[in-house]
Scaffold this motif. Structure first.
Motif, mmCIF file in Angstrom:
data_model
loop_
_atom_site.group_PDB
_atom_site.id
_atom_site.type_symbol
_atom_site.label_atom_id
_atom_site.label_comp_id
_atom_site.label_asym_id
_atom_site.label_seq_id
_atom_site.Cartn_x
_atom_site.Cartn_y
_atom_site.Cartn_z
ATOM 1 N N LYS A 64 0.835 -1.210 0.000
ATOM 2 C CA LYS A 64 0.000 0.000 0.000
ATOM 3 C C LYS A 64 0.866 1.255 0.000
ATOM 4 N N ASP A 65 1.917 1.261 0.823
ATOM 5 C CA ASP A 65 2.820 2.426 0.852
ATOM 6 C C ASP A 65 3.466 2.645 -0.510
ATOM 7 N N PHE B 132 0.866 -2.496 -8.967
ATOM 8 C CA PHE B 132 -0.521 -2.850 -8.670
ATOM 9 C C PHE B 132 -0.791 -4.312 -9.007
ATOM 10 N N LEU C 119 -6.210 1.882 -4.701
ATOM 11 C CA LEU C 119 -4.917 2.503 -4.988
ATOM 12 C C LEU C 119 -4.551 2.323 -6.459
ATOM 13 N N ALA D 33 1.346 6.740 -6.845
ATOM 14 C CA ALA D 33 0.215 7.621 -7.176
ATOM 15 C C ALA D 33 0.585 9.083 -6.945
ATOM 16 N N GLU E 158 -6.382 5.005 -8.146
ATOM 17 C CA GLU E 158 -5.732 6.294 -7.920
ATOM 18 C C GLU E 158 -4.499 6.470 -8.813
ATOM 19 N N LEU F 101 2.246 1.763 -3.476
ATOM 20 C CA LEU F 101 1.241 2.269 -4.418
ATOM 21 C C LEU F 101 0.909 3.737 -4.144
ATOM 22 N N VAL F 102 0.842 4.123 -2.873
ATOM 23 C CA VAL F 102 0.592 5.532 -2.521
ATOM 24 C C VAL F 102 1.717 6.404 -3.066
ATOM 25 N N ASP G 53 -8.716 -1.910 -0.587
ATOM 26 C CA ASP G 53 -7.876 -0.717 -0.472
ATOM 27 C C ASP G 53 -6.781 -0.730 -1.545
ATOM 28 N N ILE G 54 -6.160 -1.870 -1.744
ATOM 29 C CA ILE G 54 -5.154 -1.998 -2.808
ATOM 30 C C ILE G 54 -5.806 -1.756 -4.163
ATOM 31 N N ARG H 274 -14.562 7.017 -0.447
ATOM 32 C CA ARG H 274 -13.362 7.171 -1.273
ATOM 33 C C ARG H 274 -13.635 6.746 -2.712
#
Length: 173
Positions: free
Chosen positions: A41-42, A60, A76, A48, A79, A44-45, A72-73, A106
């Motif tokens: 997740k970090d 991804f 992302l 993005a 995003e 992918l953030v 959540d993934i 979201r």
């Protein structure tokens, strides 16, 4: 975490996969999976935020393979597509699944961003000060002749000078 910050998330994830079972033996697989998921997740953030759809697409796909049910993934991934203005890909990803209640807001926000992006795609946006009577713009006519214009917000016709007509090769009877 230090490796992710100093080198990159991909290397950190590969390293964690190699040593994970030994490091997390006392905690069990749940702790390992939770930590691994957070690293993805970090990563992918970060992608993005800085852009880079193709590296984001690879990250991804890897995260999705490892955590196929993580909504959540999945968001992302949406995003990342939005950050690169890949509206069709973002729309397709967003609509590919249902989201739990805690992610619905979201998802709705991303949907609104995608709609706005698709509407603006190909549109020309002219920024001006409200109240201006004339708005100066430069436009290419037929993609080849640059012509300055003044947009009159109260006008109902548009004209071009004869020099532009001549330069464009337009014949007027």
């Amino acid at each position: 975490l230090a490796m992710a910050k100093s080198k990159d998330h991909n290397l950190a994830i590969q390293f964690l996969k190699k040593i994970g079972n030994d490091v997390f033996a006392a905690d069990g697989q749940a702790g390992f999976r939770q930590f691994l998921g957070q690293l993805y997740k970090d990563w992918l953030v970060q992608i993005a935020a800085r852009g880079g759809y193709y590296s984001g697409e690879v990250a991804f796909a890897e995260a999705k393979r490892e955590f196929p049910d993580d909504a959540d993934i999945h968001l992302l991934g949406v995003e990342i597509a939005v950050s690169e203005k890949r509206w069709a890909a973002a729309r397709e990803l967003l609509q590919a699944r249902d989201y739990p209640l805690e992610l619905k807001v979201r998802a709705a926000q991303l949907d609104a961003v995608i709609k706005r992006g698709q509407e603006e795609e190909g549109a020309v946006i002219i920024r001006f000060n409200p109240g201006d009577k004339l708005i100066p713009v430069d436009a290419y006519l037929n993609g080849m002749y640059l012509q300055p214009f003044e947009i009159d917000t109260g006008a109902n016709i548009c004209t071009i000078p004869s020099s532009a007509v001549d330069a464009l090769g337009i014949k007027i009877d």
